[in-house]
Enzyme design. Sequence first.
Site, PDB file in Angstrom:
ATOM      1  N   THR A   1     -24.340  17.862   1.947  1.00  0.00           N
ATOM      2  CA  THR A   1     -24.803  18.247   3.283  1.00  0.00           C
ATOM      3  C   THR A   1     -26.187  17.647   3.496  1.00  0.00           C
ATOM      4  OG1 THR A   1     -23.542  20.275   3.176  1.00  0.00           O
ATOM      5  CG2 THR A   1     -25.341  20.221   4.767  1.00  0.00           C
TER       6      THR A   1
ATOM      7  N   ASN B   1     -21.511  26.077   9.877  1.00  0.00           N
ATOM      8  CA  ASN B   1     -22.059  27.098   8.985  1.00  0.00           C
ATOM      9  C   ASN B   1     -22.990  28.053   9.732  1.00  0.00           C
ATOM     10  OD1 ASN B   1     -20.674  26.455   6.705  1.00  0.00           O
ATOM     11  ND2 ASN B   1     -22.399  25.615   5.566  1.00  0.00           N
TER      12      ASN B   1
ATOM     13  N   GLY C   1     -25.028  35.508   1.629  1.00  0.00           N
ATOM     14  CA  GLY C   1     -25.843  34.847   0.612  1.00  0.00           C
ATOM     15  C   GLY C   1     -25.188  33.529   0.272  1.00  0.00           C
TER      16      GLY C   1
ATOM     17  N   CYS D   1     -25.082  28.056   0.688  1.00  0.00           N
ATOM     18  CA  CYS D   1     -24.854  27.277   1.919  1.00  0.00           C
ATOM     19  C   CYS D   1     -25.461  27.906   3.160  1.00  0.00           C
ATOM     20  CB  CYS D   1     -23.360  27.080   2.110  1.00  0.00           C
ATOM     21  SG  CYS D   1     -22.605  26.316   0.676  1.00  0.00           S
TER      22      CYS D   1
ATOM     23  N   LYS E   1     -29.351  28.177   3.219  1.00  0.00           N
ATOM     24  CA  LYS E   1     -29.993  26.855   3.231  1.00  0.00           C
ATOM     25  C   LYS E   1     -29.695  26.119   4.556  1.00  0.00           C
ATOM     26  CE  LYS E   1     -28.337  23.522   0.240  1.00  0.00           C
ATOM     27  NZ  LYS E   1     -27.968  22.251   0.820  1.00  0.00           N
TER      28      LYS E   1
ATOM     29  N   ARG F   1     -26.681  32.539  -6.349  1.00  0.00           N
ATOM     30  CA  ARG F   1     -27.757  32.023  -5.502  1.00  0.00           C
ATOM     31  C   ARG F   1     -27.848  32.822  -4.206  1.00  0.00           C
ATOM     32  NH1 ARG F   1     -26.332  25.763  -5.609  1.00  0.00           N
ATOM     33  NH2 ARG F   1     -24.278  26.629  -5.997  1.00  0.00           N
TER      34      ARG F   1
HETATM   35  C1  UGA Z   1     -19.517  28.560   3.276  1.00  0.00           C
HETATM   36  C2  UGA Z   1     -18.507  28.160   4.373  1.00  0.00           C
HETATM   37  O1  UGA Z   1     -17.599  29.237   4.615  1.00  0.00           O
HETATM   38  C3  UGA Z   1     -17.722  26.914   3.946  1.00  0.00           C
HETATM   39  O2  UGA Z   1     -16.863  26.499   5.010  1.00  0.00           O
HETATM   40  C4  UGA Z   1     -18.715  25.795   3.642  1.00  0.00           C
HETATM   41  O3  UGA Z   1     -18.072  24.622   3.198  1.00  0.00           O
HETATM   42  C5  UGA Z   1     -19.660  26.248   2.556  1.00  0.00           C
HETATM   43  O4  UGA Z   1     -20.354  27.424   3.005  1.00  0.00           O
HETATM   44  C6  UGA Z   1     -20.629  25.120   2.288  1.00  0.00           C
HETATM   45  O5  UGA Z   1     -21.416  24.775   3.195  1.00  0.00           O
HETATM   46  O6  UGA Z   1     -20.558  24.493   1.234  1.00  0.00           O
HETATM   47  P1  UGA Z   1     -19.360  29.895   0.945  1.00  0.00           P
HETATM   48  O7  UGA Z   1     -20.855  29.841   0.948  1.00  0.00           O
HETATM   49  O8  UGA Z   1     -18.619  29.529  -0.289  1.00  0.00           O
HETATM   50  O9  UGA Z   1     -18.781  28.931   2.110  1.00  0.00           O
HETATM   51  O10 UGA Z   1     -18.958  31.393   1.277  1.00  0.00           O
HETATM   52  P2  UGA Z   1     -18.337  32.230   2.496  1.00  0.00           P
HETATM   53  O11 UGA Z   1     -17.000  32.688   2.132  1.00  0.00           O
HETATM   54  O12 UGA Z   1     -18.491  31.497   3.769  1.00  0.00           O
HETATM   55  O13 UGA Z   1     -19.310  33.498   2.494  1.00  0.00           O
HETATM   56  C7  UGA Z   1     -20.714  33.374   2.741  1.00  0.00           C
HETATM   57  C8  UGA Z   1     -21.399  34.709   2.702  1.00  0.00           C
HETATM   58  O14 UGA Z   1     -21.090  35.463   3.871  1.00  0.00           O
HETATM   59  C9  UGA Z   1     -21.019  35.611   1.523  1.00  0.00           C
HETATM   60  O15 UGA Z   1     -22.196  36.198   0.999  1.00  0.00           O
HETATM   61  C10 UGA Z   1     -20.131  36.664   2.144  1.00  0.00           C
HETATM   62  O16 UGA Z   1     -20.167  37.879   1.439  1.00  0.00           O
HETATM   63  C11 UGA Z   1     -20.737  36.784   3.518  1.00  0.00           C
HETATM   64  N1  UGA Z   1     -19.820  37.319   4.537  1.00  0.00           N
HETATM   65  C12 UGA Z   1     -18.710  36.604   4.881  1.00  0.00           C
HETATM   66  C13 UGA Z   1     -20.090  38.515   5.178  1.00  0.00           C
HETATM   67  O17 UGA Z   1     -21.102  39.186   4.893  1.00  0.00           O
HETATM   68  N2  UGA Z   1     -19.243  38.963   6.146  1.00  0.00           N
HETATM   69  C14 UGA Z   1     -18.138  38.275   6.508  1.00  0.00           C
HETATM   70  O18 UGA Z   1     -17.420  38.739   7.413  1.00  0.00           O
HETATM   71  C15 UGA Z   1     -17.858  37.064   5.854  1.00  0.00           C
END
Ligand code: UGA
Length: 433
Positions: free
Chosen positions: A122, A212, A261, A264, A267, A331
Amino acid sequence: MYKVSMIGTGYVGLVTGACLADFGNRVVCVDVDARRIQMLERGEIPFFEPLLDELVRRNAKAGRLEFSTELLPAMRQSDVLFIAVGTPDRGDGHADLSALFRVVEDIAPHIDGYKLLVTKSTVPVGTGRKLLERVHEFARPGSVVDIASNPEFLREGSAIEDFMRPNRVVIGAESEQSRAIMQEIYRPLYLSETPIVVTNLETAELIKYASNAFLATKISFVNEISTLCERYGADVRVLAKAMGLDRRIGEKFLHAGIGYGGSCFPKDTEALVKIGEQVGYDMRIVKAAIEVNEERPQLALQKLERLLGDVNGGTIGLLGLAFKPNTDDIREAPAIKLARALREKGASVRGYDPIAMEKVRAAEPEIVLCKDPYEVAAGADGVMLCTEWNEFRDLNLPRLKELLRRPVLVDCRNIYDRDRMEALGFRYECFGR
Ligand code: UGA
């Protein structure tokens, strides 16, 4: 089928490399970290990701996936080079692009004929264009080098599934040849009718940040609404479900709780604010999403204090330490932020996570690690459920309560029912209900 180099075997590089090999391409994954390459050659994966070990082993065995520390030989035998090196925060919200530019400067003078360089990391909007200029500075006369942007949308914990069945593939490529190569590489997805968006470099780069930041904003939005729900006696779970039934809104990413958290969202939202600043535009909505997210662990702590009073001198247990389930990544994990805040208030902290314990042991030695949720509870003044791992969804609650010094549970992910918890004798808090 193309010969591909994947430069950088971090999370994105390794997942993408293994999946492209599974599509039938010949992939060599390159990393400067010799220990990591040796591990991978033995079939060991340096982090936890479901299904990845099997995929790596299968493709290595079939001779489609190799590992190497040698950049130039890999470059020479490849048509396409994906660059997935780290672009960490420099400490001021800007991404550190030195590793990315170094790769390009190292290979450009040695390129004969045609190569396509694809950024997977990214990167700030405009980076592709700058890389193109840099390549032209360093390249030999007569060679032709294209740059493409191919942002990833993988979620940790379901990365393989996300790669194999994505909602869309985004390709920023500006020459006929580079577009044709990228479309051919993703042919298996094209055949399964995955939408493939082909656009210019800047649009592709910005799609990643916008996606994101939008998801992060959705979470912060519902988190703000959850505070209103608490004040007015509404139930955020019912509310989010009803909102999500409107197809224009969608049900996903509307779970209220302790906030987002990971490596991704925090940041990329910060980076998007900087990207705006650089062209004199104030990204107000994203800034507000960040602000709302930052106060969530503090709100969780206040809930605990409402149940317990002062936490100074007490022992608090944390259930779940990873930033979300199915990953060992800590992280920017809300649980880790909570642990630090609790210690600042004079509490000792213990915790358990099904997968992330090793990472916690190395990074946060003050957290006392326990073998299961019940050891966490034994003699503690209260527990906080921080990550919604499946194994926390059906805890033996009477046993947990017996073990606790005081029957206090703060459910930071809203997975239990207040009535049931109170009937069991818990003093229970959650978000927005
Ligand atoms: C996120 C994006 O979903 C991916 O599409 C993207 O490729 C990735 O970042 C990246 O830029 O590399 P990720 O960080 O693995 O993926 O995790 P997510 O499943 O998106 O969750 C992110 C955070 O949001 C977690 O802490 C989760 O607990 C929180 N979350 C998620 C909530 O608090 N509520 C929700 O309804 C959904």
